[in-house]
Structures are given as C-alpha cells and as structure tokens.
Design a protein around this motif. Structure first.
Motif, PDB file in Angstrom:
ATOM      1  N   ASP A 226      35.696  49.674  52.216  1.00  0.00           N
ATOM      2  CA  ASP A 226      35.422  48.654  51.204  1.00  0.00           C
ATOM      3  C   ASP A 226      35.169  49.365  49.870  1.00  0.00           C
ATOM      4  OD1 ASP A 226      34.338  46.771  49.533  1.00  0.00           O
ATOM      5  OD2 ASP A 226      32.951  45.938  51.010  1.00  0.00           O
ATOM      6  N   ASP A 338      43.889  42.640  58.847  1.00  0.00           N
ATOM      7  CA  ASP A 338      42.849  41.669  59.169  1.00  0.00           C
ATOM      8  C   ASP A 338      41.681  41.893  58.200  1.00  0.00           C
ATOM      9  OD1 ASP A 338      41.154  39.920  60.371  1.00  0.00           O
ATOM     10  OD2 ASP A 338      40.745  41.156  62.137  1.00  0.00           O
ATOM     11  N   LEU A 339      41.501  40.962  57.256  1.00  0.00           N
ATOM     12  CA  LEU A 339      40.431  41.100  56.262  1.00  0.00           C
ATOM     13  C   LEU A 339      39.074  40.916  56.929  1.00  0.00           C
ATOM     14  CD1 LEU A 339      39.938  41.362  53.127  1.00  0.00           C
ATOM     15  CD2 LEU A 339      39.782  38.880  53.112  1.00  0.00           C
ATOM     16  N   LYS A 340      38.145  41.836  56.667  1.00  0.00           N
ATOM     17  CA  LYS A 340      36.844  41.772  57.330  1.00  0.00           C
ATOM     18  C   LYS A 340      35.699  41.432  56.385  1.00  0.00           C
ATOM     19  CE  LYS A 340      37.670  42.812  61.656  1.00  0.00           C
ATOM     20  NZ  LYS A 340      37.344  41.857  62.709  1.00  0.00           N
ATOM     21  N   ASP A 341      35.981  41.477  55.070  1.00  0.00           N
ATOM     22  CA  ASP A 341      34.905  41.225  54.116  1.00  0.00           C
ATOM     23  C   ASP A 341      35.222  39.953  53.342  1.00  0.00           C
ATOM     24  OD1 ASP A 341      33.236  41.171  51.870  1.00  0.00           O
ATOM     25  OD2 ASP A 341      32.989  43.343  51.908  1.00  0.00           O
ATOM     26  N   ALA A 342      34.380  38.921  53.530  1.00  0.00           N
ATOM     27  CA  ALA A 342      34.659  37.606  52.955  1.00  0.00           C
ATOM     28  C   ALA A 342      34.511  37.566  51.441  1.00  0.00           C
ATOM     29  CB  ALA A 342      33.744  36.572  53.593  1.00  0.00           C
ATOM     30  N   SER A 343      33.972  38.620  50.837  1.00  0.00           N
ATOM     31  CA  SER A 343      33.855  38.602  49.372  1.00  0.00           C
ATOM     32  C   SER A 343      35.202  38.916  48.712  1.00  0.00           C
ATOM     33  CB  SER A 343      32.776  39.577  48.898  1.00  0.00           C
ATOM     34  OG  SER A 343      33.186  40.908  49.081  1.00  0.00           O
ATOM     35  N   TYR A 344      36.192  39.311  49.516  1.00  0.00           N
ATOM     36  CA  TYR A 344      37.549  39.564  49.000  1.00  0.00           C
ATOM     37  C   TYR A 344      38.452  38.384  49.357  1.00  0.00           C
ATOM     38  CZ  TYR A 344      36.171  44.409  48.204  1.00  0.00           C
ATOM     39  OH  TYR A 344      35.540  45.526  47.749  1.00  0.00           O
ATOM     40  N   LYS A 345      39.525  38.243  48.609  1.00  0.00           N
ATOM     41  CA  LYS A 345      40.434  37.113  48.850  1.00  0.00           C
ATOM     42  C   LYS A 345      41.871  37.624  48.914  1.00  0.00           C
ATOM     43  CE  LYS A 345      41.756  34.212  45.682  1.00  0.00           C
ATOM     44  NZ  LYS A 345      41.598  33.532  44.417  1.00  0.00           N
TER      45      LYS A 345
END
Lengths: 348, 128
Positions: A226, A338-345
């Motif tokens: 990240d 697979d996106l793991k951090d919800a602060s990213y889009k």
C-alpha cells in the motif's frame, strides 16, 4: 491361521513404513515439496529466495552468481565491473570488447529509454549520487549542482555498437534503475538450469521473478504494498502464473521531507528532481525482469496516460495508482487483481 | 487371544509412529521463515536466529571484526537500537511487525524479516 495373520501384519507394517519413507523424502505435512529459503543482501538490496523442490539447496550458488553479476558487470561502485571500467575511461576512448551480456542489457535499456522519450535514462548516475537516497549523504541538492550534471545527462549521448561503447567526458553510466530486474532475469535463468525444481520465487528489493509453479499448482500469490499505508499494509493481491517478472516503483520506498515536501527517489531525468507525474505507485508484470523494472520506472515518470501507452507498446501489464488513490489496471490483469484496501478505488 | 493382543499391540505401535512422524513433518514445514508473529534474522545469507515478536527481549548479533547489531523486540515489533555500522541506516529503518520491507544492514550483511503474512494470506511475495 495365526501364520496368515502374522504375514498380513508384517505386510501391512512394511507398506506403512514405505509410505512414511516416501512422505519423509522431500514432502512435508502440507503436501508440498521440500522448501529452501534464503534471505541475504545482494546487489545492494534485500534478497529473498524460496525454492520448491530440487535435489539440494541451490540458493547459496545463486547468491554467488548474483554477486559476480554485480562485481563483473553492473556495479559502478566495484572497480572490477565493466560499468566502472567504462565510466573510468571518461570520454578518453571507447571501451572495446564489451561483453555480449552487458551489450544485450544496454540494447534493451536504450530501447526503453528511446521509446519512453528518456523517462528511463542510464546516464542519470551523477544526479542520483547527488541526492543519495537511502545513503549516508542523503540531502536536497542545490539547483546549480543539478544543472551542472543535467548537461551531462542524456541516453542519446551514448554510442553503443556490438563490441564497444563510447561515453563522452563527464557522462556516467548507472544501471541502478534496472539492476534488480537484471538480477531477477539472471536468477530465473539459473533456477531453470537446476534439476528437479518445481518452482521458485526470487525477490531482489522490489523486483520478483516467478519461476515454474507451486507444488499444488495454485497460482503465485503476490501482494502489492500500500503506497500510503502503514508498515505491512497491502494495496491488493495479484494471482499470477510462472515465467513472469513483477516490479514496483513507488514514491514511498526511499524518500525524505524538507519543509513538509516529500522528495522521493524516482528522478525525472529531464529535471533532475523527483518525478511529479501524479502517480504514486506503478507495478509492471511482463516476461523480462529488466523490462518490468525499467518500465515501472519509466511509467512512473511518464504518468498515467503515456505510461499506459508504453505498457501497451511492450505488451506488458500493470497496476498504476495515482495520488487520488485511483487504481488503473491493464486489461490482462483485471481478473487477476484483488483490491484489499477500501480507501482505493478501481477505475474501470 | 494371543493373536488379538498382538494385533492391537502392533496397531498401537504403528499409530504412534505415524502420529510422531506427522508432528515432525508439520514442525519441519513451519520452520521456513514464513510464520506470522515471528522474526527471522539472517547473517551472510544464513538464518541465525528466530524470535517470537510476542516476547520482549534485547540481544546482540555479532559478526566478524567486532561487527554487531543490537536488536530489540517490543510491542510486537522488532528493530535495531545500536550497531557498529558507520551509517546506522538499519536503526533508522525503525521497527517492523508485518513487513513487507525487511530491515537490512548492508555493512554487517544482516537482514531481519518478519512473517510477512505469508502464512495467513498464503503470500508468495510482496512487491514494493
């Protein structure tokens, strides 16, 4: 009757014993082949090798191989290396009898330099040394110092032929931006020559070689750090098959701050200052370590639009993140990331 | 009757051998520098020490010609507090608890890695 049962017991015991021997010889409790691991410092960065299978631990030999790559070919610090010898001539005469190996690397590097319009430049060494990111003399240089060396920067100043190279006085070669990728290439070639190895992951700093497959044939599972996370946090996961190389360039690995401004280690060869393209992390996946490493740097400097074009030109895949925390993924990786951090889009 | 007891005896023996071997194999599988909650300290490419991050401690890793790194485990993380290297960059890297970037001391050829989520997330590597 008793004899028959005795025989049956002995046969059962023997069969179970044989089964144990098979399990013990190279298989552990999780059904995986023998695993060999090594962490080290090689080519000026952290090294981690994991090898599945094989007849013996080949990682100490690989470490030697990478040390010789550094001391005989790539390092400007080692006076025995070809790069140091070329720099030492300092425009007096061409360096003759360049090894086919180094000549091949330079051809590939200059191709990326050319196609990226100089976003990757192997002549930026003097300016990198001024900043000395991560070194003992890390500092913000004066504009005058940068300007002085900018005059001596430019890949087009190099004259490379099959057997020789000439660099003008004051120009200095530094393959630091692709060195780890070249190391990953060399590591993959070495591992493939060994008997019985099912798969391996070799990491040199931010560059990784994926070779063969895991014993259970599941895809390799790589995390992308990240770029704005705390220590240990990840942006997302990539599921990849073997014979691929992955490199990441980000503004978070080596940096310092002066008056609350961040100065990171990826320099724009045109300005001599840290690149400000709007991107904060670029991960590239392709079939060559040198290319994945060089392209991740070039794309970081170029920015989103031109970076994407360059990846397309090379048939490479990538995950690019901008400072607004938007994630851009090339077509070939969309189903594998697979996106793991919800602060990213993820931007479609 | 004799046969029955012999059969039971051999079966118990075989079960014990199996259970022991499986435990041995599982423990072998874990000792691979991948378990979360542990730090792995390598010197010159060799794993010289494995420490739990749950137990606070301070220890020295010594190298050749008086080289040393003083390492501290505290609050579930690990870092270098003192070292013989001239630049002390290893100490400036702070404390790590989950990775992915290991602590490295180039002059003393020391690498400190942590479990890195490779056990829980089944990770094969991290690019950074």
């Amino acid at each position: 009757m008793w004899r028959k049962k005795q025989k049956a017991l002995v046969v059962t015991a023997l069969l179970l014993f044989l089964l144990l021997v098979v399990l013990l010889s190279g298989r552990n409790g999780k059904g995986k082949a023998e695993i060999y691991e090594r962490a080290d410092i090689l080519m000026g960065t952290s090294f981690h090798g994991t090898v599945y299978g094989g007849k013996r631990d080949v990682l100490p030999e690989l470490a030697k191989e990478l040390r010789s790559l550094e001391t005989e070919r790539l390092s400007w610090r080692e006076e025995t290396s070809e790069i140091a010898k070329i720099n030492f001539l300092d425009g007096k005469e061409p360096y003759e009898n360049i090894s086919a190996e180094l000549s091949g690397y330079l051809t590939d590097i200059l191709d990326i330099a050319d196609r990226s319009g100089g976003a990757l430049d192997p002549t930026i060494g003097n300016i990198s040394r001024l900043w000395d990111f991560g070194g003992a003399n890390e500092r913000l240089p004066e504009q005058e110092e940068i300007d002085k060396f900018l005059e001596k920067t430019g890949y087009e100043k190099l004259q490379v032929s099959e057997n020789s190279i000439f660099i003008p006085k004051g120009v200095s070669l530094d393959l630091g931006a692709v060195g780890k990728g070249i190391g990953a290439d060399r590591a993959a070639d070495f591992i493939k020559k060994q008997d019985g190895i099912e798969g391996a992951v070799i990491a040199l700093g931010g560059s990784i070689a994926l070779i063969g497959s895991k014993p259970d044939r599941s895809p390799w599972n790589l995390a992308i750090a990240d770029p704005r996370g705390k220590e240990g946090e990840i942006l997302g996961l990539l599921k990849l098959s073997g014979e691929q190389f992955v490199s990441t360039s980000g503004d978070y690995e080596k940096y310092f701050e002066v008056d609350q401004k961040r100065y990171h280690h990826i320099l724009n060869p045109k300005t001599g200052y840290p690149a400000e393209s709007g991107l904060i992390s670029v991960t590239v996946v392709c079939e060559s370590g040198l290319k994945s490493d060089g392209l991740s740097t070039a794309c970081f400097v170029l920015g989103l639009e031109r970076g994407m074009e360059l990846l397309k030109e090379y048939g490479a895949e990538g995950v690019l993140v901008d400072e607004e925390k938007n994630v851009y993924i090339t077509e070939g990786l969309k189903s594998l990331f697979d996106l793991k951090d919800a602060s990213y889009k993820i931007v479609k | 009757m004799k046969e029955k007891w012999a059969l039971i005896g051999v079966s118990i023996f075989l079960c014990l051998v199996f259970a022991g071997s499986l435990l041995f194999l599982i423990s072998m599988g874990r000792d691979k520098g991948t378990e979360d909650g542990y730090a792995y300290i390598y010197q010159d490419g060799i794993l010289v020490k494995t420490v739990s991050l749950e137990k606070e401690e301070v220890f020295l890793i010594e190298g050749n010609h008086g080289a040393y790194n003083k390492i501290q485990v505290k609050d579930g993380s690990i870092g270098v507090t003192e070292a013989s290297c001239p630049d002390f960059l290893c100490g400036q890297m702070g404390y790590i608890s989950k990775g992915p970037i290991p602590i490295t001391c180039l002059p003393n050829r020391l690498v400190i890695e942590v479990g890195n989520g490779r056990e829980t997330e089944d990770l094969d590597g991290v690019v950074y």
